[in-house]
Motif scaffolding. Structure first.
Motif, PDB file in Angstrom:
ATOM      1  N   LEU A 126      36.939 -24.684   4.223  1.00 26.60           N
ATOM      2  CA  LEU A 126      38.142 -24.588   3.610  1.00 26.60           C
ATOM      3  C   LEU A 126      38.728 -25.721   2.841  1.00 26.60           C
ATOM      4  O   LEU A 126      39.747 -25.653   2.190  1.00 26.60           O
ATOM      5  CB  LEU A 126      39.219 -24.136   4.663  1.00 26.60           C
ATOM      6  N   ASP A 127      37.764 -26.574   2.583  1.00 20.52           N
ATOM      7  CA  ASP A 127      38.040 -27.742   1.599  1.00 20.52           C
ATOM      8  C   ASP A 127      37.478 -27.373   0.324  1.00 20.52           C
ATOM      9  O   ASP A 127      36.174 -27.292  -0.029  1.00 20.52           O
ATOM     10  CB  ASP A 127      37.295 -29.025   2.298  1.00 20.52           C
ATOM     11  N   PRO A 128      38.344 -27.448  -0.825  1.00 20.32           N
ATOM     12  CA  PRO A 128      37.742 -27.007  -2.222  1.00 20.32           C
ATOM     13  C   PRO A 128      36.846 -28.018  -2.543  1.00 20.32           C
ATOM     14  O   PRO A 128      35.819 -27.563  -3.280  1.00 20.32           O
ATOM     15  CB  PRO A 128      38.900 -27.176  -2.957  1.00 20.32           C
ATOM     16  N   ASP A 129      36.812 -29.416  -2.443  1.00 14.04           N
ATOM     17  CA  ASP A 129      36.008 -30.269  -2.941  1.00 14.04           C
ATOM     18  C   ASP A 129      34.453 -29.989  -2.239  1.00 14.04           C
ATOM     19  O   ASP A 129      33.567 -30.051  -2.714  1.00 14.04           O
ATOM     20  CB  ASP A 129      36.338 -31.631  -2.821  1.00 14.04           C
ATOM     21  N   LYS A 130      34.511 -29.860  -0.988  1.00 14.24           N
ATOM     22  CA  LYS A 130      33.370 -29.740  -0.089  1.00 14.24           C
ATOM     23  C   LYS A 130      32.815 -28.311  -0.375  1.00 14.24           C
ATOM     24  O   LYS A 130      31.628 -28.217  -0.475  1.00 14.24           O
ATOM     25  CB  LYS A 130      33.602 -29.765   1.384  1.00 14.24           C
ATOM     26  N   TYR A 131      33.339 -27.315  -0.840  1.00 16.45           N
ATOM     27  CA  TYR A 131      33.191 -26.102  -1.444  1.00 16.45           C
ATOM     28  C   TYR A 131      32.316 -26.084  -2.611  1.00 16.45           C
ATOM     29  O   TYR A 131      31.037 -25.662  -2.608  1.00 16.45           O
ATOM     30  CB  TYR A 131      34.070 -25.114  -1.418  1.00 16.45           C
ATOM     31  N   ARG A 132      32.811 -26.819  -3.556  1.00 21.17           N
ATOM     32  CA  ARG A 132      31.991 -27.385  -4.684  1.00 21.17           C
ATOM     33  C   ARG A 132      30.688 -27.757  -4.436  1.00 21.17           C
ATOM     34  O   ARG A 132      29.667 -27.605  -5.153  1.00 21.17           O
ATOM     35  CB  ARG A 132      32.980 -27.846  -5.732  1.00 21.17           C
ATOM     36  N   MET A 133      30.676 -29.068  -3.477  1.00 17.73           N
ATOM     37  CA  MET A 133      29.598 -29.640  -3.049  1.00 17.73           C
ATOM     38  C   MET A 133      28.498 -28.764  -2.534  1.00 17.73           C
ATOM     39  O   MET A 133      27.186 -28.839  -2.883  1.00 17.73           O
ATOM     40  CB  MET A 133      29.948 -31.014  -2.094  1.00 17.73           C
ATOM     41  N   ILE A 134      28.776 -27.964  -1.558  1.00 14.43           N
ATOM     42  CA  ILE A 134      28.131 -26.853  -0.964  1.00 14.43           C
ATOM     43  C   ILE A 134      27.330 -26.070  -1.968  1.00 14.43           C
ATOM     44  O   ILE A 134      26.279 -25.422  -1.790  1.00 14.43           O
ATOM     45  CB  ILE A 134      28.495 -26.376   0.500  1.00 14.43           C
ATOM     46  N   THR A 135      28.338 -25.434  -2.635  1.00 12.78           N
ATOM     47  CA  THR A 135      27.727 -24.223  -3.203  1.00 12.78           C
ATOM     48  C   THR A 135      27.403 -24.554  -4.903  1.00 12.78           C
ATOM     49  O   THR A 135      26.621 -23.939  -5.488  1.00 12.78           O
ATOM     50  CB  THR A 135      28.883 -23.060  -3.602  1.00 12.78           C
ATOM     51  N   ASN A 136      27.411 -25.929  -5.227  1.00 14.15           N
ATOM     52  CA  ASN A 136      27.392 -26.205  -6.451  1.00 14.15           C
ATOM     53  C   ASN A 136      28.078 -25.341  -7.740  1.00 14.15           C
ATOM     54  O   ASN A 136      27.261 -24.858  -8.703  1.00 14.15           O
ATOM     55  CB  ASN A 136      25.712 -26.464  -6.857  1.00 14.15           C
ATOM     56  N   SER A 149      36.077 -21.893  -8.266  1.00 14.38           N
ATOM     57  CA  SER A 149      35.328 -20.949  -7.538  1.00 14.38           C
ATOM     58  C   SER A 149      36.198 -20.754  -6.231  1.00 14.38           C
ATOM     59  O   SER A 149      36.182 -19.432  -5.805  1.00 14.38           O
ATOM     60  CB  SER A 149      34.033 -21.272  -7.653  1.00 14.38           C
ATOM     61  N   PHE A 150      36.509 -21.629  -5.627  1.00 12.05           N
ATOM     62  CA  PHE A 150      37.001 -21.712  -4.290  1.00 12.05           C
ATOM     63  C   PHE A 150      38.384 -20.916  -4.356  1.00 12.05           C
ATOM     64  O   PHE A 150      38.491 -19.703  -3.356  1.00 12.05           O
ATOM     65  CB  PHE A 150      37.264 -23.011  -3.875  1.00 12.05           C
ATOM     66  N   GLU A 151      39.275 -21.049  -5.073  1.00 11.55           N
ATOM     67  CA  GLU A 151      40.498 -20.368  -5.387  1.00 11.55           C
ATOM     68  C   GLU A 151      40.100 -18.886  -5.594  1.00 11.55           C
ATOM     69  O   GLU A 151      40.790 -17.641  -5.139  1.00 11.55           O
ATOM     70  CB  GLU A 151      41.376 -20.991  -6.321  1.00 11.55           C
ATOM     71  N   ARG A 152      39.099 -18.617  -6.793  1.00  5.29           N
ATOM     72  CA  ARG A 152      38.752 -17.105  -6.644  1.00  5.29           C
ATOM     73  C   ARG A 152      38.205 -16.236  -5.714  1.00  5.29           C
ATOM     74  O   ARG A 152      38.514 -15.193  -5.333  1.00  5.29           O
ATOM     75  CB  ARG A 152      37.854 -17.211  -7.693  1.00  5.29           C
ATOM     76  N   VAL A 153      37.639 -17.183  -4.789  1.00  3.24           N
ATOM     77  CA  VAL A 153      37.245 -16.566  -3.439  1.00  3.24           C
ATOM     78  C   VAL A 153      38.121 -16.276  -2.413  1.00  3.24           C
ATOM     79  O   VAL A 153      38.281 -15.073  -2.024  1.00  3.24           O
ATOM     80  CB  VAL A 153      36.083 -17.631  -2.626  1.00  3.24           C
ATOM     81  N   LEU A 154      39.040 -16.924  -2.500  1.00  7.83           N
ATOM     82  CA  LEU A 154      40.340 -16.775  -1.407  1.00  7.83           C
ATOM     83  C   LEU A 154      40.915 -15.631  -2.063  1.00  7.83           C
ATOM     84  O   LEU A 154      41.329 -14.570  -1.291  1.00  7.83           O
ATOM     85  CB  LEU A 154      41.328 -17.861  -1.358  1.00  7.83           C
ATOM     86  N   ASP A 155      41.205 -15.391  -3.491  1.00 10.24           N
ATOM     87  CA  ASP A 155      41.612 -14.196  -3.972  1.00 10.24           C
ATOM     88  C   ASP A 155      40.755 -12.785  -3.832  1.00 10.24           C
ATOM     89  O   ASP A 155      41.465 -11.974  -3.607  1.00 10.24           O
ATOM     90  CB  ASP A 155      41.850 -14.361  -5.577  1.00 10.24           C
ATOM     91  N   GLY A 156      39.726 -12.917  -3.713  1.00 12.40           N
ATOM     92  CA  GLY A 156      38.711 -11.772  -3.450  1.00 12.40           C
ATOM     93  C   GLY A 156      38.837 -11.599  -2.146  1.00 12.40           C
ATOM     94  O   GLY A 156      38.761 -10.153  -1.733  1.00 12.40           O
ATOM     95  N   ILE A 157      38.965 -12.340  -1.228  1.00  8.78           N
ATOM     96  CA  ILE A 157      39.145 -11.916   0.264  1.00  8.78           C
ATOM     97  C   ILE A 157      40.469 -11.092   0.250  1.00  8.78           C
ATOM     98  O   ILE A 157      40.371 -10.198   1.055  1.00  8.78           O
ATOM     99  CB  ILE A 157      39.230 -13.167   0.997  1.00  8.78           C
TER     100      ILE A 157
END
Length: 304
Positions: free
Chosen positions: A125-135, A140-148
């Motif tokens: 749930l950490d946007p910075d960590k999300y970018r690191m894990i997913t490259n 993108s993180f915010e779009r995923v939350l919108d998608g959920i």
């Protein structure tokens, strides 16, 4: 479209009846997660046309296979996905695994085309960590939350959140993820997934037994899923499953799934790549025998 079926079921030599099909419809992806195994398929592959997808699923349904999960890569990259969905035979459960970055604006059309539910990858749930894990790209993180949220609004429920546990990276976020799951009032289920180390990153391997014991210690109820004999933990109203595919004889003993790679090969086991059966150019008449051949090659990877 419905399929009458033949009454024949596909059972391997270990007594495991195949009831589920997991089909990769593309190997393209808009992310590059540090742990991705690409459905166990190595190397470049082409995408199957919609006609081939439909023919394979129709052949599967003749054997009573009534659960289909579409995956990738990222399946939402395909613009013809809704067309494929509308042409598939009736399934008891038709689901899609996605990173959800492309889900906003499309959830309703997927539901209308016949999709029942979605599994969404969300490891932190950490946007910075999300970018690191997913490259992935910023935002993108915010779009995923919108998608959920859009998936829930469209009725693609229960939404299952897939969280791959990574030691010293996100394994301290299970409580936060449970709170996040709980906030959706029962419409979201958390799936914790043991890392399958396809990319040689052993530093991220968690102790699965410790995780299991931790869940058990705080759960008010433990249930066992009929489909995979997998435990479901109820923790303060949130539902969480722990998927343990690594060195797990019980996981293999209860496997009822056949896979299809993005280039049209039946794959009897995620962890084995030398026994696949090519169905990419098979006719409708040839497909049933090829399914029988693939199931005859199924051997539990984790044998006791």
């Amino acid at each position: 479209m419905s399929s009458a079926g033949t009454g024949e079921v596909l059972t391997d030599s270990y007594g495991r009846t195949v009831r589920s099909l997991r089909m990769s419809i593309t190997d393209r992806c808009n992310m590059n997660c540090i742990y991705c195994h690409n459905e166990g398929h190595i190397g470049h592959s082409r995408e199957m046309p919609v006609d081939t997808i439909v023919n394979i699923v129709e052949a599967a349904s003749q054997f009573g296979i009534d659960r289909l999960k579409l995956s990738g890569g990222e399946p939402l990259i395909r613009k013809d996905l809704e067309d494929a969905l509308t042409r598939l035979p009736d399934m008891r459960d038709l689901s899609l695994t996605t990173n959800a970055a492309l889900l906003k604006g499309r959830a309703s059309s997927l539901k209308d085309a016949g999709l029942d539910r979605v599994n969404i990858s969300l490891d932190t749930l950490d946007p910075d960590k999300y970018r690191m894990i997913t490259n992935s790209a910023t935002g993108s993180f915010e779009r995923v939350l919108d998608g959920i949220q859009e998936a829930i609004d469209a009725g693609l429920t229960p939404v299952k959140l897939n969280m791959v546990l990574l030691k010293d990276l996100n394994d301290n976020e299970i409580g936060d993820m449970l709170d996040f799951t709980r906030s959706y009032g029962g419409k979201v289920i958390l799936q914790l997934i043991e890392l399958m180390d396809f990319r040689d990153i052993p530093q991220y391997r968690i102790n699965a037994n410790d995780v299991e014991q931790s869940l058990l210690s705080v759960s008010s109820d433990v249930r066992v899923r009929e489909l995979h004999k997998r435990k479901k933990y109820i923790i303060n109203g949130a539902e969480v499953e722990f998927v343990r595919p690594v060195d797990n004889t019980e996981f293999c003993a209860n496997c009822n799934r056949l896979r299809v790679t993005a280039d049209g090969k039946l794959k009897p086991c995620l962890l084995v790549s030398d026994n696949m059966v090519d169905v990419s150019n098979a006719s409708k008449e040839e497909l049933p025998d090829l399914f029988r051949l693939a199931v005859s090659k199924r051997v539990p990877f984790c044998r006791s």
